[in-house]
Enzyme design. Structure first.
Site, PDB file in Angstrom:
ATOM      1  N   ASP A   1       0.834  -1.195   0.000  1.00  0.00           N
ATOM      2  CA  ASP A   1       0.000   0.000   0.000  1.00  0.00           C
ATOM      3  C   ASP A   1       0.884   1.266   0.000  1.00  0.00           C
ATOM      4  O   ASP A   1       1.892   1.318   0.706  1.00  0.00           O
ATOM      5  CB  ASP A   1      -0.871  -0.034   1.260  1.00  0.00           C
TER       6      ASP A   1
ATOM      7  N   GLU B   1       1.877  -0.505  -4.839  1.00  0.00           N
ATOM      8  CA  GLU B   1       0.877   0.501  -5.222  1.00  0.00           C
ATOM      9  C   GLU B   1       1.664   1.806  -5.343  1.00  0.00           C
ATOM     10  O   GLU B   1       1.814   2.557  -4.392  1.00  0.00           O
ATOM     11  CB  GLU B   1      -0.222   0.646  -4.172  1.00  0.00           C
TER      12      GLU B   1
HETATM   13  C1  GLC Z   1      -4.168   3.116  -0.654  1.00  0.00           C
HETATM   14  C2  GLC Z   1      -5.413   2.259  -0.667  1.00  0.00           C
HETATM   15  C3  GLC Z   1      -6.575   3.091  -0.196  1.00  0.00           C
HETATM   16  C4  GLC Z   1      -6.300   3.559   1.213  1.00  0.00           C
HETATM   17  C5  GLC Z   1      -4.968   4.294   1.287  1.00  0.00           C
HETATM   18  C6  GLC Z   1      -4.516   4.474   2.703  1.00  0.00           C
HETATM   19  O1  GLC Z   1      -4.210   4.115  -1.596  1.00  0.00           O
HETATM   20  O2  GLC Z   1      -5.610   1.696  -1.930  1.00  0.00           O
HETATM   21  O3  GLC Z   1      -7.794   2.406  -0.253  1.00  0.00           O
HETATM   22  O4  GLC Z   1      -7.319   4.389   1.644  1.00  0.00           O
HETATM   23  O5  GLC Z   1      -3.944   3.595   0.629  1.00  0.00           O
HETATM   24  O6  GLC Z   1      -4.089   3.259   3.233  1.00  0.00           O
END
Ligand code: GLC
Length: 526
Positions: free
Chosen positions: A204, A269
């Site tokens: 994440d 991500e």
């Molecule tokens: C990422 C996740 C999202 C979340 C954020 C904070 O972007 O995909 O859903 O709110 O991180 O953890």
């Protein structure tokens, strides 16, 4: 350092994101869970995906629906228990699906025992697990960093008189990744899950872990006073000091050593819309794969689409994680015009993403061509919407998965589901499986085609085309998309047979490739 071998299973794989709250409810609570997921895994095997990425199921107060983790190795009772997860992993093995789980290392929940200890004892060892600063001279936050979810990225701890940093909600305090103890904790967490049979992690906000050591102010674009959505406000700053600090790669190098021992994958991500910067997180022994998110903001015209695909394909190649949807964005069908038009375009783009080297991810419901759901303001649950007047938030893409005609379209037997069921009977998996021309059946044929490409060269050529088209070739296959609302003909030279198309039947051959409006096709040299 020589490039390390990636896990072989990652090469050319298709991933599928499970937003666990909304995939399938196996226990009648109105919220999706691990038993529900277990019982629906056959759908993914039938569809032809290779990797199942499950969003956080860890113990959590759910301020951000599980992205606020209170215990990285515990399953939240809302979703089941660790034996349920073992069953999911075992069933995935039987179906030849790889399991990727979501690790959230940028922040914990404020209910995590580390943060509780950090608050309770400012002189103790856990204080430095987080980012603390004294107030600015006026007593306010120590710098101008802001949260993705609205307001400053700092909250005052009255007891100690210091602020802690959070790039998301105040309930999600950011960890101090310059502290070696934090690093050791996460190596243990990764080992715990890899030992348990998990094949990889989705990391994440992988671009955010390290912050500027001096906590300097970020520069801001000047003309942004009217922005309503906190994410737009966030993007009105240059994130010079809170994101993408060069030391991040060191963390992933360390994780890579762990992952390589288990043949496991690190999938970031990486919200980094600049190819050379993204490439730095992937360099050699860094992340295996980084998501490329520019498809989420590109305009629908051939020039933008070509640019959005070609740059990462050339700069990063097989390490790109291609996505056009996720649990964080309006669905592509809605973004690309809504209804049948949006569906046609989204499928067309998917053909292109499946043709390129890299790992392509679908988000649940993308295979059904789901549009955004209508979620009335009073039923919205995403903190972006509930804490910021006028912001729509992410609920529109998070409504329950429509499985079959009947109560809650087969998602749950409960009277109420956590978000309303936002789709129609004709959207369901069951209805679309019966219809040979459905979006679902087209997606399944596309995945079949994709699997036939494994082993193809990673070299992609971009031939010149009429301006309405985007096209590339890999070995003897050409992938082409007509990005206009008019039919277009193309004579690329040579003889071609259409092996896949999104409007009409494949099979024709000849020197001319004819594409309907917004149609994509795959042609093989004949
Ligand atoms: C990422 C996740 C999202 C979340 C954020 C904070 O972007 O995909 O859903 O709110 O991180 O953890």
């Amino acid at each position: 350092m020589p490039e390390l071998e990636e896990p072989k299973w990652l090469s050319g794989a298709v991933g599928y994101e499970i937003y666990i709250r909304s995939f399938a409810d196996g226990t009648g609570t109105g919220i999706g869970d691990l038993i529900g997921l277990h019982d629906r895994l056959d759908h993914l095997a039938w569809l032809g995906v290779d990797i199942v990425w499950i969003t956080p199921f860890f113990s959590s107060p759910m301020a951000d629906h599980g992205y606020d983790v209170a215990d990285y190795t515990g399953v939240d009772p809302l979703f089941g228990d660790i034996e349920d997860l073992d069953r999911v992993i075992e069933r995935c093995r039987e179906l030849a699906l790889r399991v990727v789980i979501d690790i959230v290392p940028n922040h914990t929940s404020m209910a995590h025992s580390w943060f509780e200890a950090a608050l309770a004892d400012p002189a103790g060892p856990y204080r430095d697990y987080y980012l603390w600063r004294d107030p600015a001279d006026d007593g306010g936050p120590p710098n101008n960093w802001i949260s993705h979810f609205g307001g400053p990225a700092w909250t005052l701890d009255e007891k100690s008189g210091q602020y802690y940093c959070h790039l998301f909600l105040p309930e999600q305090p950011d960890l101090n990744w310059r502290n070696p103890a934090v690093r050791r904790e996460f190596v243990d967490i990764l080992e715990f899950w890899f030992e348990r049979g998990v094949d990889g992690i989705r990391i994440d906000v992988a671009h955010a872990l390290i912050k500027d050591e001096q906590f300097r102010d970020n520069p801001r674009h000047p003309d942004t006073a009217d922005l309503v959505d906190p994410r737009d406000v966030f993007h009105s700053f240059e994130h010079t000091y809170d994101l993408l600090q060069p030391e991040s790669l060191d963390i992933y190098r360390e994780w890579r050593e762990v992952a390589d021992r288990y043949d496991a994958a690190l999938i970031g991500e990486t919200y980094v819309l600049d190819v050379p910067k993204l490439a730095k997180l992937l360099a050699g022994d860094g992340l295996h794969v980084g998501f490329w998110f520019s498809t989420m903001s590109m305009r629908w015209d051939a020039h933008s689409i070509r640019h959005t695909l070609r740059e990462p394909a050339e700069g990063i190649g097989h390490r790109v994680g291609w996505v056009q949807s996720s649990h964080d964005e309006s669905r592509p069908v809605a973004r690309f015009g809504g209804g049948d038009l949006g569906r046609r375009r989204s499928l067309g783009l998917c053909v292109m993403l499946m043709g390129l080297p890299g790992v392509t991810f679908l988000y649940q419901g993308e295979e059904l061509g789901l549009d955004d759901a209508d979620v009335p303001v009073e039923l919205r649950d995403d903190p972006i919407a509930t804490r910021n007047a006028g912001a729509t938030g992410r609920d529109v893409c998070r409504t329950p998965m429509p499985w079959e005609p009947g109560p809650n379209l087969g998602f749950s037997t409960a009277d109420h589901t956590w978000l309303p069921v936002g789709h129609e009977q004709s959207d369901t998996v069951a209805a679309q499986r019966e219809d040979p021309s459905s979006h679902l059946r087209q997606m399944r044929s596309l995945l079949e085609l994709r699997h036939g490409l494994v082993g193809m060269t990673d070299i992609v050529e971009w031939p010149s085309t009429p301006p309405e088209l985007v096209a590339f070739t890999r070995d003897d296959h050409t992938f082409v998309l007509n990005a206009t609302d008019q039919p277009v003909q193309w004579t690329p030279g040579g003889e071609w047979q259409i092996v896949y198309r999104t409007a009409g039947q494949p099979g024709e051959s000849g020197p001319v490739i004819e594409l309907a409006a917004n149609e994509a096709a795959v042609a093989r040299a004949h």
